[in-house]
Design an enzyme around this catalytic site. Sequence first.
Site, PDB file in Angstrom:
ATOM      1  N   GLU A  17       0.816  -1.224   0.000  1.00 33.99           N
ATOM      2  CA  GLU A  17       0.000   0.000   0.000  1.00 33.99           C
ATOM      3  C   GLU A  17       0.851   1.277   0.000  1.00 33.99           C
ATOM      4  O   GLU A  17       0.451   2.299   0.541  1.00 33.99           O
ATOM      5  CB  GLU A  17      -0.950   0.021   1.212  1.00 33.99           C
ATOM      6  CG  GLU A  17      -1.794  -1.204   1.393  1.00 33.99           C
ATOM      7  CD  GLU A  17      -2.958  -1.264   0.425  1.00 33.99           C
ATOM      8  OE1 GLU A  17      -3.097  -0.366  -0.401  1.00 33.99           O
ATOM      9  OE2 GLU A  17      -3.718  -2.239   0.513  1.00 33.99           O
ATOM     10  N   GLY A  18       2.020   1.180  -0.600  1.00 32.62           N
ATOM     11  CA  GLY A  18       2.933   2.318  -0.641  1.00 32.62           C
ATOM     12  C   GLY A  18       4.033   2.155   0.390  1.00 32.62           C
ATOM     13  O   GLY A  18       3.758   2.051   1.591  1.00 32.62           O
TER      14      GLY A  18
END
Length: 378
Positions: free
Chosen positions: A363-364
């Site tokens: 998610e980053g």
Amino acid sequence: MDFSLNQEQTIFRDSFKKFLEGEVAPLVDQCEEENRFPAELFPKFGEMGYLGIIYPESLGGMDMGYAMLTLFAEELGKVCSGFAGSILAHMSIATLPIYLMGSEEIKQKFLPPAIRGEKISAFGLTEPGSGSDAASIRTRSVKVEGGYVLNGSKTFITNGPMADFVVVTTQTDPEKKHKGITLFLVEKGMKGFTQGKPIHKLGNRSSECGELFFEDCFVPDSYRLGEEGTGFQTLMEALNGGRMVVGARSVGIAQAAFEAALKYSHEREQFGRPLFKFQITQSKLARMRTEIESSRLLCHYAAWLGDLKKPCALEASMAKLKSTETAVWVTGEAVQILGGYGYTDEYPVERYFRDAKSMTIVEGTSEIQQIIIARRLD
């Protein structure tokens, strides 16, 4: 300002804990060893209504918001981060784009079965040549009569090997970069769509992730989510929720590691007294507890903003950065407190240690979160 859980949240959390103890915890060790997710859990979660926490009742959901979702993610992450990865991807980033951009017909077709746990979903973003740089994806979608033809591949896709449908990010106009990204729904069995085998990972082994391949895969116009070129904005909105969830899941991992280390420190004796009686052990545990609590508060704050429909991209990134880095540090300290035993599978802290690392990537990455935060400092 009230930091306590309300009655509804307390009842929900206590009920969910009992569900986890009875239905989920007994499966963890075997599934981790076999590197598989028990697909039978989806309908069990669905029957309890858990998969629809953030979705409206009209779709079969509970409409409880992100604050409740963070409680859910923390408790599930505490029991098994691998299971949490598959369940949370399904109920947030893999289905949220459908809710945000899908037509009413598409919502009714895909979301109720997903919320009941009858269909499993996945979200296809990462590619062999692009991860953090989402705008550089190479999977192409070309307009043809009646729909689009997709070509490309995805990798490290949670639920990819077992998904019944996937939300896929594609480029309809590469020259426009992020403004050329378009989202599509692709169903299992569509001609030209192939799901790869699970990828063996360092941690979160009970969450199956794999590759997806698209070779002249025709997708009808009705399966496009939103207009051409609007996918990036939808992706960013979905990632805000996803980052809160990963943060809360990481808090759960850290809390489990802390509790295991605290228990061990009271049981293990060296030099004639329990480890807990040594000031250096107390110092470690005190810092671990403090870091966990501060991470938890950041997650709840981001979720509170999200439920109020206020901008929360900055807070979601801060919660994700802080919580995931905390989980890595806390689990490392837990292994250190257990010493040699912490490095074996006789105790679960080695699993917590392995699972925590991926939280700083999904998610980053932590580096991407710092870029996002820095851009909002002016």
